[in-house]
Design a protein around this motif. Sequence first.
Motif, PDB file in Angstrom:
ATOM      1  N   MET A 154      -6.688   2.457 -10.487  1.00 26.46           N
ATOM      2  CA  MET A 154      -7.376   1.836  -9.349  1.00 26.46           C
ATOM      3  C   MET A 154      -7.091   2.599  -8.063  1.00 26.46           C
ATOM      4  SD  MET A 154      -6.984  -2.243  -9.914  1.00 26.46           S
ATOM      5  CE  MET A 154      -6.150  -2.587 -11.428  1.00 26.46           C
ATOM      6  N   VAL A 155      -5.859   3.022  -7.882  1.00 26.38           N
ATOM      7  CA  VAL A 155      -5.489   3.787  -6.683  1.00 26.38           C
ATOM      8  C   VAL A 155      -6.207   5.131  -6.699  1.00 26.38           C
ATOM      9  CG1 VAL A 155      -3.569   4.868  -5.438  1.00 26.38           C
ATOM     10  CG2 VAL A 155      -3.272   2.607  -6.466  1.00 26.38           C
ATOM     11  N   ARG A 156      -6.264   5.765  -7.843  1.00 23.26           N
ATOM     12  CA  ARG A 156      -6.970   7.041  -7.963  1.00 23.26           C
ATOM     13  C   ARG A 156      -8.443   6.889  -7.591  1.00 23.26           C
ATOM     14  NH1 ARG A 156     -10.137   9.901 -10.916  1.00 23.26           N
ATOM     15  NH2 ARG A 156     -10.410   8.446 -12.613  1.00 23.26           N
ATOM     16  N   LEU A 157      -9.004   5.712  -7.875  1.00 22.63           N
ATOM     17  CA  LEU A 157     -10.413   5.451  -7.580  1.00 22.63           C
ATOM     18  C   LEU A 157     -10.639   4.923  -6.166  1.00 22.63           C
ATOM     19  CD1 LEU A 157     -11.470   3.937 -11.020  1.00 22.63           C
ATOM     20  CD2 LEU A 157     -11.996   6.215 -10.112  1.00 22.63           C
ATOM     21  N   GLY A 158      -9.581   4.865  -5.343  1.00 19.82           N
ATOM     22  CA  GLY A 158      -9.767   4.512  -3.944  1.00 19.82           C
ATOM     23  C   GLY A 158      -9.143   3.221  -3.463  1.00 19.82           C
ATOM     24  N   ALA A 159      -8.480   2.482  -4.325  1.00 18.03           N
ATOM     25  CA  ALA A 159      -7.815   1.245  -3.883  1.00 18.03           C
ATOM     26  C   ALA A 159      -6.635   1.596  -2.975  1.00 18.03           C
ATOM     27  CB  ALA A 159      -7.319   0.445  -5.090  1.00 18.03           C
ATOM     28  N   ALA A 160      -6.354   0.701  -2.032  1.00 24.03           N
ATOM     29  CA  ALA A 160      -5.186   0.862  -1.160  1.00 24.03           C
ATOM     30  C   ALA A 160      -3.951   0.389  -1.906  1.00 24.03           C
ATOM     31  CB  ALA A 160      -5.376   0.048   0.108  1.00 24.03           C
ATOM     32  N   LEU A 161      -2.869   1.156  -1.836  1.00 22.51           N
ATOM     33  CA  LEU A 161      -1.617   0.794  -2.488  1.00 22.51           C
ATOM     34  C   LEU A 161      -0.620   0.355  -1.423  1.00 22.51           C
ATOM     35  CD1 LEU A 161       0.230   0.709  -4.998  1.00 22.51           C
ATOM     36  CD2 LEU A 161       0.665   3.152  -4.630  1.00 22.51           C
ATOM     37  N   CYS A 162      -0.088  -0.864  -1.557  1.00 17.53           N
ATOM     38  CA  CYS A 162       0.826  -1.410  -0.553  1.00 17.53           C
ATOM     39  C   CYS A 162       2.116  -1.901  -1.194  1.00 17.53           C
ATOM     40  CB  CYS A 162       0.173  -2.581   0.174  1.00 17.53           C
ATOM     41  SG  CYS A 162      -1.287  -2.129   1.093  1.00 17.53           S
ATOM     42  N   ASP A 163       3.222  -1.532  -0.582  1.00 16.23           N
ATOM     43  CA  ASP A 163       4.548  -2.033  -0.934  1.00 16.23           C
ATOM     44  C   ASP A 163       4.803  -3.219  -0.019  1.00 16.23           C
ATOM     45  OD1 ASP A 163       7.297  -2.538  -1.198  1.00 16.23           O
ATOM     46  OD2 ASP A 163       7.786  -0.410  -1.406  1.00 16.23           O
ATOM     47  N   VAL A 164       4.930  -4.412  -0.589  1.00 14.65           N
ATOM     48  CA  VAL A 164       5.007  -5.641   0.206  1.00 14.65           C
ATOM     49  C   VAL A 164       6.435  -6.090   0.519  1.00 14.65           C
ATOM     50  CG1 VAL A 164       2.760  -6.456  -0.595  1.00 14.65           C
ATOM     51  CG2 VAL A 164       4.819  -7.142  -1.835  1.00 14.65           C
ATOM     52  N   ARG A 165       7.416  -5.238   0.224  1.00 15.44           N
ATOM     53  CA  ARG A 165       8.820  -5.593   0.482  1.00 15.44           C
ATOM     54  C   ARG A 165       9.178  -5.366   1.951  1.00 15.44           C
ATOM     55  NH1 ARG A 165      11.807  -1.688  -3.374  1.00 15.44           N
ATOM     56  NH2 ARG A 165      10.218  -0.315  -2.491  1.00 15.44           N
ATOM     57  N   THR A 166      10.165  -6.131   2.421  1.00 16.25           N
ATOM     58  CA  THR A 166      10.705  -5.891   3.758  1.00 16.25           C
ATOM     59  C   THR A 166      11.528  -4.607   3.737  1.00 16.25           C
ATOM     60  OG1 THR A 166      12.750  -7.103   3.323  1.00 16.25           O
ATOM     61  CG2 THR A 166      10.888  -8.387   4.235  1.00 16.25           C
ATOM     62  N   GLU A 167      11.832  -4.079   4.904  1.00 18.74           N
ATOM     63  CA  GLU A 167      12.661  -2.881   4.981  1.00 18.74           C
ATOM     64  C   GLU A 167      14.007  -3.117   4.304  1.00 18.74           C
ATOM     65  OE1 GLU A 167      14.783  -0.272   8.460  1.00 18.74           O
ATOM     66  OE2 GLU A 167      12.685  -0.802   8.751  1.00 18.74           O
ATOM     67  N   ASP A 168      14.591  -4.294   4.527  1.00 19.99           N
ATOM     68  CA  ASP A 168      15.871  -4.633   3.922  1.00 19.99           C
ATOM     69  C   ASP A 168      15.772  -4.620   2.394  1.00 19.99           C
ATOM     70  OD1 ASP A 168      18.651  -5.471   4.272  1.00 19.99           O
ATOM     71  OD2 ASP A 168      17.985  -7.407   3.455  1.00 19.99           O
ATOM     72  N   GLN A 169      14.694  -5.169   1.840  1.00 20.20           N
ATOM     73  CA  GLN A 169      14.511  -5.181   0.389  1.00 20.20           C
ATOM     74  C   GLN A 169      14.333  -3.763  -0.160  1.00 20.20           C
ATOM     75  OE1 GLN A 169      11.198  -7.884   0.476  1.00 20.20           O
ATOM     76  NE2 GLN A 169      12.463  -9.581  -0.289  1.00 20.20           N
ATOM     77  N   VAL A 170      13.603  -2.927   0.571  1.00 15.31           N
ATOM     78  CA  VAL A 170      13.413  -1.541   0.146  1.00 15.31           C
ATOM     79  C   VAL A 170      14.770  -0.831   0.072  1.00 15.31           C
ATOM     80  CG1 VAL A 170      12.422   0.697   0.795  1.00 15.31           C
ATOM     81  CG2 VAL A 170      11.055  -1.386   1.044  1.00 15.31           C
ATOM     82  N   LEU A 171      15.614  -1.093   1.061  1.00 11.89           N
ATOM     83  CA  LEU A 171      16.927  -0.444   1.110  1.00 11.89           C
ATOM     84  C   LEU A 171      17.897  -0.970   0.047  1.00 11.89           C
ATOM     85  CD1 LEU A 171      17.382  -0.238   4.965  1.00 11.89           C
ATOM     86  CD2 LEU A 171      17.094   1.688   3.388  1.00 11.89           C
ATOM     87  N   LYS A 172      17.775  -2.238  -0.325  1.00 13.62           N
ATOM     88  CA  LYS A 172      18.721  -2.854  -1.260  1.00 13.62           C
ATOM     89  C   LYS A 172      18.341  -2.699  -2.731  1.00 13.62           C
ATOM     90  CE  LYS A 172      20.718  -6.332   1.752  1.00 13.62           C
ATOM     91  NZ  LYS A 172      20.837  -7.753   2.052  1.00 13.62           N
ATOM     92  N   HIS A 173      17.052  -2.654  -3.038  1.00 13.46           N
ATOM     93  CA  HIS A 173      16.612  -2.648  -4.426  1.00 13.46           C
ATOM     94  C   HIS A 173      16.333  -1.227  -4.903  1.00 13.46           C
ATOM     95  CE1 HIS A 173      15.092  -6.938  -3.502  1.00 13.46           C
ATOM     96  NE2 HIS A 173      16.380  -6.936  -3.764  1.00 13.46           N
ATOM     97  N   GLU A 174      16.920  -0.871  -6.033  1.00 15.24           N
ATOM     98  CA  GLU A 174      16.779   0.483  -6.557  1.00 15.24           C
ATOM     99  C   GLU A 174      15.513   0.646  -7.393  1.00 15.24           C
ATOM    100  OE1 GLU A 174      20.217   1.916  -8.597  1.00 15.24           O
ATOM    101  OE2 GLU A 174      21.501   1.674  -6.837  1.00 15.24           O
ATOM    102  N   ILE A 175      14.844   1.762  -7.147  1.00 17.68           N
ATOM    103  CA  ILE A 175      13.711   2.216  -7.947  1.00 17.68           C
ATOM    104  C   ILE A 175      14.056   3.653  -8.321  1.00 17.68           C
ATOM    105  CG2 ILE A 175      11.219   2.691  -8.002  1.00 17.68           C
ATOM    106  CD1 ILE A 175      11.871  -0.300  -7.562  1.00 17.68           C
ATOM    107  N   ALA A 176      13.847   4.036  -9.533  1.00 19.95           N
ATOM    108  CA  ALA A 176      14.163   5.400  -9.992  1.00 19.95           C
ATOM    109  C   ALA A 176      15.639   5.728  -9.772  1.00 19.95           C
ATOM    110  CB  ALA A 176      13.266   6.417  -9.293  1.00 19.95           C
TER     111      ALA A 176
END
Length: 120
Positions: free
Chosen positions: A3-25
Amino acid sequence: AEMVRLGAALCDVRTEDQVLKHEIAGAPGRTAKDARRLALDNWIIAGGPPPMLGGGGRRVVLACTGGPKSTLAMEYLLEFGVDAVAVDGGLEAWHAAGLPTVDAFEDEDEDEDDVDAFRE
């Protein structure tokens, strides 16, 4: 990802604090490549989603760490008539599928996670 490749907007809905606390990769501070950080919490405070998410019938793909918050964000956007879907399993599943992640704070000056995102 398709869907993103076809033009959908991709949004990360986490707060800055959540982004900093939760590990991805295996590291904190990661998000999907090309995702805009637009925290759901700010939408609630503002009384609605940012105008950029409601125009033109563009689909919005929402992600959080594991899925629950992006599902809430999807339901919220649907109430406002926005074509929205949530990434099943969140960014953890995104990464597990081999899709790219990046440092969420790499392009700080382009970040949309602030009050300006709610101005038309």
